[in-house]
Design an enzyme around this catalytic site. Structure first.
Site, PDB file in Angstrom:
ATOM      1  N   ALA A  24     -14.866  16.066  13.707  1.00 32.63           N
ATOM      2  CA  ALA A  24     -13.435  16.146  13.948  1.00 32.63           C
ATOM      3  C   ALA A  24     -12.630  16.216  12.653  1.00 32.63           C
ATOM      4  O   ALA A  24     -11.419  16.425  12.688  1.00 32.63           O
ATOM      5  CB  ALA A  24     -12.974  14.942  14.768  1.00 32.63           C
ATOM      6  N   CYS A  25     -13.281  16.072  11.508  1.00 32.31           N
ATOM      7  CA  CYS A  25     -12.603  16.027  10.209  1.00 32.31           C
ATOM      8  C   CYS A  25     -12.666  17.388   9.529  1.00 32.31           C
ATOM      9  O   CYS A  25     -13.751  17.933   9.312  1.00 32.31           O
ATOM     10  CB  CYS A  25     -13.268  14.963   9.332  1.00 32.31           C
TER      11      CYS A  25
END
Length: 139
Positions: free
Chosen positions: A9-10
């Site tokens: 998700a980063c």
């Protein structure tokens, strides 16, 4: 072999993973949010990267502040305990290669860990160029 402790998700973590792959290496990808950490694993990674638990603490987009972990009086042991309970508290991505271990934030930190540079041009997640068309570092 390269290992990346990755959070899909980063944006920075995704960019570092892409840079590694563009260099011609398929790394071992560890989704540490799904797998969690062990105390010996964190201690070894931090020691190899030259980081303290406080330096590895992710304070943005994590529960660090609400858990009271940003207070400088919080001990390294308490930070480690919190990181084991809440894996998202560890800043990412952490990359391990034969050339060393590093928290690759900003993403161009990974370039020092690669055996072969990826072809350029190459950009950071914010659009800033880090390798030009000739594969030379920019900045």
């Amino acid at each position: 072999m390269i290992v990346i402790h990755h959070n899909p998700a980063c944006g920075t973590s995704r960019n570092v993973l892409d840079i590694i792959r563009r260099s011609g290496t398929e790394p071992v990808v560890i989704d540490y949010l799904a797998e969690g950490w062990t105390r010996p694993q964190l201690l070894a990674l931090f020691a190899a990267a030259g980081l303290t638990p406080r330096e590895a603490l992710r304070t943005s987009k994590s529960p660090a502040e609400e858990l009271g972990l940003t207070d400088p009086a919080v001990s390294d042991e308490a930070l480690l305990d919190a990181m084991l309970e809440h894996p998202v508290l560890v800043n990412r991505p952490i990359v391990c290669s034969p050339k060393g271990v590093r928290l690759c934030r900003p993403s161009e930190q990974v370039l020092d860990l690669l055996e072969q540079m990826p072809p350029g041009p190459l950009y950071k997640e914010d659009g800033q160029m880090i390798l030009d068309e000739g594969g030379r570092r920019v900045g």
